[in-house]
Write a protein that holds these residues in place. Structure first.
Motif, PDB file in Angstrom:
ATOM      1  N   THR A 224       0.733  -1.084   0.056  1.00 30.97           N
ATOM      2  CA  THR A 224      -0.010  -0.074   0.031  1.00 30.97           C
ATOM      3  C   THR A 224       0.855   1.315  -0.056  1.00 30.97           C
ATOM      4  N   GLY A 225       0.758   2.078  -0.934  1.00 31.96           N
ATOM      5  CA  GLY A 225       1.565   3.507  -1.221  1.00 31.96           C
ATOM      6  C   GLY A 225       0.518   4.539  -0.698  1.00 31.96           C
ATOM      7  N   ALA A 226       1.036   5.727  -1.123  1.00 35.30           N
ATOM      8  CA  ALA A 226       0.275   7.029  -0.719  1.00 35.30           C
ATOM      9  C   ALA A 226      -1.294   6.801  -1.151  1.00 35.30           C
ATOM     10  N   PHE A 227      -2.257   7.507  -0.332  1.00 36.13           N
ATOM     11  CA  PHE A 227      -3.590   7.296  -0.433  1.00 36.13           C
ATOM     12  C   PHE A 227      -4.024   6.115  -0.801  1.00 36.13           C
ATOM     13  N   ASN A 228      -3.587   4.947  -0.059  1.00 38.46           N
ATOM     14  CA  ASN A 228      -4.071   3.540  -0.121  1.00 38.46           C
ATOM     15  C   ASN A 228      -4.049   3.269  -1.463  1.00 38.46           C
ATOM     16  N   LYS A 229      -3.117   3.367  -2.503  1.00 40.22           N
ATOM     17  CA  LYS A 229      -3.018   2.851  -3.731  1.00 40.22           C
ATOM     18  C   LYS A 229      -1.816   1.771  -3.965  1.00 40.22           C
ATOM     19  N   PRO A 230      -2.103   0.775  -4.499  1.00 37.14           N
ATOM     20  CA  PRO A 230      -1.289  -0.502  -4.581  1.00 37.14           C
ATOM     21  C   PRO A 230       0.023   0.217  -5.347  1.00 37.14           C
ATOM     22  N   VAL A 231       1.012  -0.315  -4.965  1.00 34.15           N
ATOM     23  CA  VAL A 231       2.415  -0.119  -5.504  1.00 34.15           C
ATOM     24  C   VAL A 231       3.040  -1.648  -5.927  1.00 34.15           C
ATOM     25  N   VAL A 232       3.194  -1.706  -7.357  1.00 29.28           N
ATOM     26  CA  VAL A 232       3.628  -3.194  -7.496  1.00 29.28           C
ATOM     27  C   VAL A 232       5.249  -2.938  -7.319  1.00 29.28           C
ATOM     28  N   LYS A 233       5.735  -4.111  -6.889  1.00 29.48           N
ATOM     29  CA  LYS A 233       6.996  -4.230  -6.626  1.00 29.48           C
ATOM     30  C   LYS A 233       7.496  -5.804  -7.188  1.00 29.48           C
ATOM     31  N   ALA A 234       8.895  -5.863  -7.287  1.00 31.72           N
ATOM     32  CA  ALA A 234       9.517  -7.445  -7.533  1.00 31.72           C
ATOM     33  C   ALA A 234      10.605  -7.590  -6.790  1.00 31.72           C
ATOM     34  N   SER A 235      11.003  -8.858  -6.708  1.00 33.06           N
ATOM     35  CA  SER A 235      12.113  -9.359  -6.054  1.00 33.06           C
ATOM     36  C   SER A 235      13.539  -8.469  -6.876  1.00 33.06           C
ATOM     37  N   LEU A 236      14.612  -8.803  -6.209  1.00 36.80           N
ATOM     38  CA  LEU A 236      15.718  -7.890  -6.659  1.00 36.80           C
ATOM     39  C   LEU A 236      16.280  -8.387  -8.031  1.00 36.80           C
ATOM     40  N   ASN A 237      16.051  -9.496  -8.273  1.00 35.96           N
ATOM     41  CA  ASN A 237      16.446 -10.014  -9.670  1.00 35.96           C
ATOM     42  C   ASN A 237      15.934  -9.421 -10.829  1.00 35.96           C
ATOM     43  N   VAL A 238      14.692  -8.896 -10.878  1.00 37.64           N
ATOM     44  CA  VAL A 238      14.012  -8.268 -11.572  1.00 37.64           C
ATOM     45  C   VAL A 238      14.389  -7.035 -12.283  1.00 37.64           C
ATOM     46  N   PRO A 239      14.837  -6.696 -13.358  1.00 45.14           N
ATOM     47  CA  PRO A 239      15.435  -5.379 -13.821  1.00 45.14           C
ATOM     48  C   PRO A 239      14.229  -4.392 -13.855  1.00 45.14           C
ATOM     49  N   LYS A 240      14.469  -3.179 -13.692  1.00 42.67           N
ATOM     50  CA  LYS A 240      13.809  -1.957 -13.645  1.00 42.67           C
ATOM     51  C   LYS A 240      12.747  -1.871 -14.728  1.00 42.67           C
ATOM     52  N   ASP A 241      13.210  -2.232 -16.040  1.00 43.35           N
ATOM     53  CA  ASP A 241      12.545  -2.103 -17.044  1.00 43.35           C
ATOM     54  C   ASP A 241      11.588  -3.099 -17.203  1.00 43.35           C
ATOM     55  N   VAL A 242      11.646  -4.402 -16.847  1.00 44.02           N
ATOM     56  CA  VAL A 242      10.696  -5.436 -16.513  1.00 44.02           C
ATOM     57  C   VAL A 242       9.697  -5.092 -15.655  1.00 44.02           C
ATOM     58  N   LEU A 243      10.091  -4.489 -14.416  1.00 45.15           N
ATOM     59  CA  LEU A 243       9.208  -4.211 -13.361  1.00 45.15           C
ATOM     60  C   LEU A 243       8.303  -3.231 -13.890  1.00 45.15           C
ATOM     61  N   GLN A 244       8.630  -2.351 -14.773  1.00 41.66           N
ATOM     62  CA  GLN A 244       7.839  -1.081 -15.448  1.00 41.66           C
ATOM     63  C   GLN A 244       6.856  -2.022 -16.060  1.00 41.66           C
ATOM     64  N   GLN A 245       7.377  -2.910 -16.949  1.00 37.06           N
ATOM     65  CA  GLN A 245       6.331  -3.706 -17.724  1.00 37.06           C
ATOM     66  C   GLN A 245       5.074  -4.330 -17.027  1.00 37.06           C
ATOM     67  N   LEU A 246       5.367  -4.792 -15.611  1.00 38.42           N
ATOM     68  CA  LEU A 246       4.640  -5.704 -14.715  1.00 38.42           C
ATOM     69  C   LEU A 246       3.830  -4.643 -14.083  1.00 38.42           C
ATOM     70  N   ARG A 247       4.349  -3.255 -13.958  1.00 38.59           N
ATOM     71  CA  ARG A 247       3.278  -2.277 -13.466  1.00 38.59           C
ATOM     72  C   ARG A 247       2.320  -1.898 -14.489  1.00 38.59           C
ATOM     73  N   ASN A 248       2.694  -1.712 -15.572  1.00 36.63           N
ATOM     74  CA  ASN A 248       1.580  -1.350 -16.900  1.00 36.63           C
ATOM     75  C   ASN A 248       0.679  -2.541 -16.948  1.00 36.63           C
ATOM     76  N   ALA A 249       1.119  -3.872 -16.972  1.00 32.16           N
ATOM     77  CA  ALA A 249      -0.063  -4.797 -16.964  1.00 32.16           C
ATOM     78  C   ALA A 249      -0.948  -4.820 -15.853  1.00 32.16           C
ATOM     79  N   TYR A 250      -0.390  -4.283 -14.661  1.00 30.82           N
ATOM     80  CA  TYR A 250      -1.319  -4.469 -13.506  1.00 30.82           C
ATOM     81  C   TYR A 250      -2.291  -3.258 -13.519  1.00 30.82           C
ATOM     82  N   GLY A 251      -1.686  -2.209 -14.368  1.00 38.09           N
ATOM     83  CA  GLY A 251      -2.493  -0.922 -14.572  1.00 38.09           C
ATOM     84  C   GLY A 251      -3.828  -1.111 -15.314  1.00 38.09           C
TER      85      GLY A 251
END
Length: 91
Positions: free
Chosen positions: A63-90
């Motif tokens: 849970t982030g600011a204003f009770n919005k979910p913030v998608v995170k991943a383990s440390l072996n996931v690069p930042k560009d892949v994490l952004q792809q996951l966030r886009n898919a969740y959105g």
């Protein structure tokens, strides 16, 4: 030994962070550990992991600011892949 360390990190995330959802990606399968996620997001996570050749990882949301979910991943996931996951969740 590597699988044991991965399992320990997964347990620490599950009980230490108290995520909204937790997804384990392990050798071509995506499994929901806790929380509620759509099956389409599970399929998207698996597709993104396969496309970027990630064999073991976990994806979770806190849970982030204003009770919005913030998608995170383990440390072996690069930042560009994490952004792809966030886009898919959105969507």
């Amino acid at each position: 030994m590597e699988k044991l360390l991965f399992s320990i990190r997964l347990l620490i995330c599950q009980y230490g962070v108290n995520p909204l959802f937790l997804i384990k990606i392990d050798n071509g399968t995506a499994t929901k550990i806790c929380g509620q996620v759509k099956p389409s997001f599970l399929a998207d996570c698996l597709e993104i992991a396969n496309r970027n050749e990630i064999h073991q990882a976990f994806v979770f949301a806190t849970t982030g600011a204003f009770n919005k979910p913030v998608v995170k991943a383990s440390l072996n996931v690069p930042k560009d892949v994490l952004q792809q996951l966030r886009n898919a969740y959105g969507f």
